[in-house]
Design a protein around this motif. Sequence first.
Motif, PDB file in Angstrom:
ATOM      1  N   VAL A 124      -9.681   0.192  -0.067  1.00 46.19           N
ATOM      2  CA  VAL A 124      -9.432   1.060   1.082  1.00 46.19           C
ATOM      3  C   VAL A 124      -9.648   0.311   2.391  1.00 46.19           C
ATOM      4  O   VAL A 124      -8.858   0.457   3.339  1.00 46.19           O
ATOM      5  CB  VAL A 124     -10.315   2.322   1.012  1.00 46.19           C
ATOM      6  CG1 VAL A 124     -10.243   3.103   2.325  1.00 46.19           C
ATOM      7  CG2 VAL A 124      -9.889   3.210  -0.142  1.00 46.19           C
ATOM      8  N   TYR A 180      -1.570   6.245  -3.325  1.00 41.84           N
ATOM      9  CA  TYR A 180      -2.780   5.415  -3.194  1.00 41.84           C
ATOM     10  C   TYR A 180      -2.999   4.631  -4.489  1.00 41.84           C
ATOM     11  O   TYR A 180      -4.121   4.488  -4.978  1.00 41.84           O
ATOM     12  CB  TYR A 180      -4.006   6.278  -2.876  1.00 41.84           C
ATOM     13  CG  TYR A 180      -4.181   7.485  -3.774  1.00 41.84           C
ATOM     14  CD1 TYR A 180      -4.988   7.419  -4.901  1.00 41.84           C
ATOM     15  CD2 TYR A 180      -3.538   8.683  -3.498  1.00 41.84           C
ATOM     16  CE1 TYR A 180      -5.145   8.514  -5.733  1.00 41.84           C
ATOM     17  CE2 TYR A 180      -3.685   9.795  -4.322  1.00 41.84           C
ATOM     18  CZ  TYR A 180      -4.488   9.701  -5.437  1.00 41.84           C
ATOM     19  OH  TYR A 180      -4.640  10.786  -6.266  1.00 41.84           O
ATOM     20  N   TYR A 239      -5.061   6.476   2.350  1.00 46.84           N
ATOM     21  CA  TYR A 239      -6.075   5.574   1.816  1.00 46.84           C
ATOM     22  C   TYR A 239      -7.447   5.827   2.434  1.00 46.84           C
ATOM     23  O   TYR A 239      -8.471   5.769   1.744  1.00 46.84           O
ATOM     24  CB  TYR A 239      -5.658   4.115   2.037  1.00 46.84           C
ATOM     25  CG  TYR A 239      -4.828   3.560   0.902  1.00 46.84           C
ATOM     26  CD1 TYR A 239      -5.410   2.830  -0.122  1.00 46.84           C
ATOM     27  CD2 TYR A 239      -3.460   3.788   0.855  1.00 46.84           C
ATOM     28  CE1 TYR A 239      -4.658   2.325  -1.170  1.00 46.84           C
ATOM     29  CE2 TYR A 239      -2.683   3.295  -0.185  1.00 46.84           C
ATOM     30  CZ  TYR A 239      -3.292   2.568  -1.195  1.00 46.84           C
ATOM     31  OH  TYR A 239      -2.538   2.088  -2.226  1.00 46.84           O
ATOM     32  N   ALA A 250      -5.650   1.727  -4.728  1.00 47.75           N
ATOM     33  CA  ALA A 250      -7.040   2.186  -4.769  1.00 47.75           C
ATOM     34  C   ALA A 250      -7.402   2.656  -6.180  1.00 47.75           C
ATOM     35  O   ALA A 250      -8.494   2.364  -6.681  1.00 47.75           O
ATOM     36  CB  ALA A 250      -7.246   3.318  -3.766  1.00 47.75           C
ATOM     37  N   ALA A 302      -6.709  -1.799   2.902  1.00 45.31           N
ATOM     38  CA  ALA A 302      -5.551  -0.951   3.203  1.00 45.31           C
ATOM     39  C   ALA A 302      -5.579  -0.532   4.674  1.00 45.31           C
ATOM     40  O   ALA A 302      -4.535  -0.516   5.347  1.00 45.31           O
ATOM     41  CB  ALA A 302      -5.551   0.277   2.298  1.00 45.31           C
ATOM     42  N   PHE A 308       0.803  -1.219   0.000  1.00 48.07           N
ATOM     43  CA  PHE A 308       0.000   0.000   0.000  1.00 48.07           C
ATOM     44  C   PHE A 308       0.836   1.270   0.000  1.00 48.07           C
ATOM     45  O   PHE A 308       0.416   2.295  -0.532  1.00 48.07           O
ATOM     46  CB  PHE A 308      -0.949  -0.019   1.203  1.00 48.07           C
ATOM     47  CG  PHE A 308      -1.963  -1.118   1.124  1.00 48.07           C
ATOM     48  CD1 PHE A 308      -3.080  -0.998   0.315  1.00 48.07           C
ATOM     49  CD2 PHE A 308      -1.798  -2.293   1.833  1.00 48.07           C
ATOM     50  CE1 PHE A 308      -4.018  -2.021   0.223  1.00 48.07           C
ATOM     51  CE2 PHE A 308      -2.724  -3.325   1.758  1.00 48.07           C
ATOM     52  CZ  PHE A 308      -3.834  -3.187   0.946  1.00 48.07           C
TER      53      PHE A 308
END
Length: 437
Positions: free
Chosen positions: A285, A266, A119, A269, A288, A35
């Motif tokens: 998300v 991010y 995130y 995502a 994450a 992430f």
Amino acid sequence: MTEANEKSSNYDKDSLSLAGAVAMGTGVMIGAGIFALTGQVAELAGKWFPLAFLSAAIVASFSAYSYVKMSNAHPSAGGIAMYLKKAYGKGTMTAASALLMYFSMVINESLVARTFGTYTLQLFEVDKDSWLVPLLGVCLLVFAFFVNILSNKFIQTFSFFMAFIKIGGVALLALGGLWASGISFASSPTTDADAGGFLGAVALAILAYKGFTTITNSGGEITQPHKNVGRAIIISISLCLVLYLLVTVAVGSSLSVSEIVQAKDYALAEAARPAFGQFGLWFTVVFAIIATVSGVIASAFAVSRMLAMLTEMELVPHRHFGMPGDIQTHTLVYTIVIAMVLTVFFDLSRIASLGAIFYIIMDIAVHWGVFRHLRREIEANALILMTAIVMDVIVLGAFLIVKAQSDLLVIFAAIIGLSVIFLGEKLFLSHQKSSEA
């Protein structure tokens, strides 16, 4: 509180199972590796960024050799600090190198904490530069503190549960992305990277695997540590390699490298949108958040124990400032506070860069110490040790060249940090010797 109590810790022997140790290691690795670092690695490696993660796994595997051999012979709650002491004795090299590891782990916590904020805000379409990012990161660190003052059994259960959810969830996300995209890279030929950029990306990607070292710092608390510490390290690296390759190929199939770089804080995502739409964004998300929360908790657990061991070895100064509890509680407070400061004042890219520099230098010190002083005692292969050192030197050199060209502030910060750590330890240990004389 007496001085003896101030400098005592309470290690709970046999309180962590093999599965719990693996959950802790993967918890730290996955939180930072996927992430937080995917976009930054892609920025340096171009369309070859999945290979950068594979190359980093090879480097980490050679690096893990020293830690596995040492943990099999000398499992300890101090982990790396104890390994360095056995190699170099009670001196500046041991103390400073151990502190490099400590600070690289604290830097990793702040990296993951900011990733949590970045995130989380994707659910509300808030700008990634918003002040809410560091605020949410600080809140996560506070939560991690309160979890870590609970029992080892609770932390193990929590880490295992979170690891199971996030590994399954991230794997599902990656497989779904691959199915939707047909495993066809969206990258264009203009996104190729030179050799220096690729090696620099490998240096950053190594941070995605360094979480295995947190397992060594809990060696005194793992069941059958002479066997299980090494096993936990090998299993954790293997699990993360498979997951990273799945995710990076899926991301590369959904987005071009320029799109990954644009959304580098991010990237996962953003990569979920083409394949799954808004639902994919929410799904990513959520996982994450799970990954970063468990990552910070696991890292704080391990690094506070390492600092406690350094204090017991009288290699670092310690003040309790009137705080109740044992030394582990105190070192946990110090760790969380330092991570908060980094979370507030540094961005993700610079945090990751400092962590990579400190970690690789410490890693070289461990390998050299084992090669020079301990390889016969623990029956370590000299060729593997030297290969690990050469790999570290190559990727660190390339990374420093890349950063010197793109962000000199990171180089200056690293030099200042290294100078303060080594000179500070030299002065502290000299003062100790004078006081004992």
